[in-house]
Design a protein around this motif. Structure first.
Motif, PDB file in Angstrom:
ATOM      1  N   SER A  47      -7.745 -38.540  37.110  1.00 23.81           N
ATOM      2  CA  SER A  47      -8.752 -37.258  37.028  1.00 23.81           C
ATOM      3  C   SER A  47      -8.765 -36.563  38.326  1.00 23.81           C
ATOM      4  N   GLU A  51      -7.298 -32.842  39.773  1.00 21.59           N
ATOM      5  CA  GLU A  51      -8.164 -31.979  40.634  1.00 21.59           C
ATOM      6  C   GLU A  51      -7.775 -31.422  42.030  1.00 21.59           C
ATOM      7  N   CYS A  72      -2.355 -31.666  34.273  1.00 22.02           N
ATOM      8  CA  CYS A  72      -3.810 -32.130  33.860  1.00 22.02           C
ATOM      9  C   CYS A  72      -3.778 -33.847  34.116  1.00 22.02           C
ATOM     10  N   ALA A  73      -5.044 -34.176  33.936  1.00 23.00           N
ATOM     11  CA  ALA A  73      -5.435 -35.495  34.037  1.00 23.00           C
ATOM     12  C   ALA A  73      -4.916 -36.333  32.894  1.00 23.00           C
ATOM     13  N   HIS A  77      -2.254 -39.365  32.995  1.00 28.71           N
ATOM     14  CA  HIS A  77      -2.515 -40.794  32.161  1.00 28.71           C
ATOM     15  C   HIS A  77      -1.189 -41.251  31.272  1.00 28.71           C
TER      16      HIS A  77
END
Length: 378
Positions: A47, A51, A72-73, A77
């Motif tokens: 995460s 960022e 994005c996170a 993942h």
């Protein structure tokens, strides 16, 4: 840009992508480059990596290889969960072999020592993730991970060590390890592959330990024993080390490749309290006296202990690895491999304070990109 055996950006391009082409938005090499650069800047979780990518805008994203915004996170993942962790570890390990032999002032490949050591990803283990104990091979000089193998339980290091050794270039190298890995088949494999070993001997090899202890308690007639001594003062302690070597068991013991045995005594005094602590450990090596003096053996043993400071401590304190609770699929091992790579890059570039180096690169992200082989101007 700092010269490298092979830029990391090229290594990332060699890792197979598990995704189908249709609907694939972000290239895998760009994702891995993003993760590595973010970790070089001190960002720890996926995460936080996401960022970091958004903080620096479209120009940096384009330099990393993205055609759109950085992922994005949730995307990170998914990718880290399903990417082939064996391929990631193998490619990064092969790259690390080239790095170890190239830094200015480093030992030559023939003199480089390798520590075999295990580390548990404690946060992931608490979450029930499998294979969170990692058996690794690390260079003494940089603390850079050359190979890594996930094992289900620490006792299984003994069965997985052959896999780690298979990935190493051993001719002319010296492998050091703690007592858990002091096993006949490990010694035999190292010698057969052209390497040498320095092993600590404890209660898991009772007969060998008893034989070595007897050599130094009642030296055989004609046995020429040599010694070396060091004294270090620092961190509120006075630490004295004495090592004695002997060839008395050569031809007597059937331990594979045995050339010398040694007794190492450590005496530590805490200056503030005056408290004293002493211990004696024994060991075996395939290095003959002309290749390893007592002082040289002492340095090799200390190099094994220093892996805690060069790698494990940095991973836990600077990168907060023990508190990371990622647990799905390949994520724990892939994140660990990327941390190892970031630490090795920083040490190879001459940074001794890893935390300070991360802060410096966070303020100058172009330097992080340069370390993996990407030219970028702020």
């Amino acid at each position: 840009m700092i010269a490298q055996p092979q830029p990391l950006i090229e290594v990332f391009a060699e890792i197979p992508d598990f995704r189908r082409c249709r609907g694939k938005r972000h290239p895998l090499p760009a994702i891995l480059s993003l993760a590595c650069c973010a970790m070089l800047c001190g960002y720890r979780s996926y995460s936080a990596i996401a960022e970091w990518g958004r903080n620096y805008g479209a120009r940096l994203a384009h330099a990393l290889g993205f055609t759109h915004n950085t992922p994005c996170a949730a995307t990170l993942h998914t990718v880290f969960r399903h990417v082939d962790r064996d391929a990631v570890e193998a490619k990064l390990g092969a790259w690390a072999e080239g790095v170890v032999v190239s830094p200015p002032g480093a030992p030559s490949a023939g003199e480089a020592a390798i520590a075999l050591d295990g580390k548990t990803l404690r946060g992931s283990r608490k979450q029930g993730a499998p294979g969170v104990h990692l058996l690794s091979a690390l260079s003494h000089h940089l603390g850079l991970t050359l190979a890594q193998q996930a094992v289900d339980d620490k006792t299984n290091e003994i069965t997985q060590v052959e896999t780690v050794l298979h990935h190493l270039v051993l001719p002319g190298r010296v492998c050091t390890m703690d007592a858990l890995l002091t096993q006949r088949h490990v010694a035999q494999t190292i010698v057969e592959k052209g390497g040498d070993y320095v092993m600590i001997v404890k209660e898991n090899q009772p007969q060998l330990r008893a034989d070595i202890a007897l050599v130094f308690t009642l030296p055989p007639a004609g046995d020429r024993q040599e010694t070396a001594r060091t004294v270090d003062i620092g961190h509120g302690r006075i630490e004295q080390r004495n090592i004695t070597t002997s060839e008395a068991l050569v031809g007597y013991s059937d331990w594979p490749g045995l050339a010398q045995v040694f007794e190492l005594g450590r005496h530590v005094i805490t200056q503030k309290t005056g408290k004293e602590r002493a211990e004696v450990v024994y060991g075996v090596t395939s290095l003959r006296p002309e290749r390893a003096t007592p002082g040289g053996l002492l340095e090799l043993v200390r190099g094994q202990w220093q892996i805690e400071n060069k790698s494990h401590w940095v991973r836990d304190v600077t990168f907060d690895e023990d508190r990371s609770q990622v647990r799905c699929g390949s994520i724990p091992q892939v994140m660990a491999a990327l941390r190892n790579t970031a630490i090795g890059l920083l040490r190879w570039a001459g940074h001794t304070n890893i935390a300070a180096a991360c802060r410096r690169l966070a303020a100058q992200p172009a330097q992080a990109l340069a370390l993996i082989g990407i030219e970028f101007e702020n």
